[in-house]
Design a protein around this motif. Structure first.
Motif, PDB file in Angstrom:
ATOM      1  N   ASN A  55       0.616   0.361  -7.873  1.00  0.00           N
ATOM      2  CA  ASN A  55       1.419  -0.224  -6.806  1.00  0.00           C
ATOM      3  C   ASN A  55       0.563  -1.265  -6.106  1.00  0.00           C
ATOM      4  O   ASN A  55      -0.476  -0.939  -5.523  1.00  0.00           O
ATOM      5  N   GLU A  56       0.982  -2.528  -6.172  1.00  0.00           N
ATOM      6  CA  GLU A  56       0.152  -3.602  -5.628  1.00  0.00           C
ATOM      7  C   GLU A  56       0.095  -3.610  -4.108  1.00  0.00           C
ATOM      8  O   GLU A  56      -0.810  -4.207  -3.524  1.00  0.00           O
ATOM      9  N   GLU A  57       0.994  -2.933  -3.445  1.00  0.00           N
ATOM     10  CA  GLU A  57       0.968  -2.890  -1.977  1.00  0.00           C
ATOM     11  C   GLU A  57       0.079  -1.772  -1.456  1.00  0.00           C
ATOM     12  O   GLU A  57      -0.612  -1.939  -0.448  1.00  0.00           O
ATOM     13  N   THR A  58       0.080  -0.629  -2.140  1.00  0.00           N
ATOM     14  CA  THR A  58      -0.664   0.532  -1.638  1.00  0.00           C
ATOM     15  C   THR A  58      -1.929   0.833  -2.442  1.00  0.00           C
ATOM     16  O   THR A  58      -2.788   1.572  -1.977  1.00  0.00           O
ATOM     17  N   GLY A  59      -2.018   0.312  -3.657  1.00  0.00           N
ATOM     18  CA  GLY A  59      -3.151   0.637  -4.525  1.00  0.00           C
ATOM     19  C   GLY A  59      -2.982   1.969  -5.232  1.00  0.00           C
ATOM     20  O   GLY A  59      -3.858   2.393  -5.980  1.00  0.00           O
ATOM     21  N   GLN A  60      -1.857   2.636  -5.007  1.00  0.00           N
ATOM     22  CA  GLN A  60      -1.605   3.936  -5.635  1.00  0.00           C
ATOM     23  C   GLN A  60      -1.378   3.760  -7.130  1.00  0.00           C
ATOM     24  O   GLN A  60      -0.652   2.865  -7.569  1.00  0.00           O
TER      25      GLN A  60
END
Length: 70
Positions: A27-32
């Motif tokens: 996930n590019e927003e959270t790094g998850q």
């Protein structure tokens, strides 16, 4: 979502040069990490359209073979 390459393997099969690879989806927003160790393969057929990538594969093989003789 970003697909992050994690490994690449090249080998010769009866169909031609096979490139197998694994990647993670992030996930590019959270790094998850959404998923990991996803695997895919492609056959690189001996065609004019693939001449460049086949040349790169040959170059990598030549490099590794050169290291074997050191």
């Amino acid at each position: 979502m970003i697909k992050q390459l994690t490994s690449v393997t090249m080998h010769t099969t009866s169909e031609g040069q096979r490139i197998s690879y694994t990647y993670s989806e992030i996930n590019e927003e959270t790094g998850q990490i959404i998923s990991e160790n996803n695997r895919e393969s492609r056959i690189v057929l001996d065609t004019e359209a693939n001449a460049e990538v086949l040349g790169h594969i040959a170059g990598i093989k030549a490099y590794v073979e050169g290291k074997l003789s050191e």
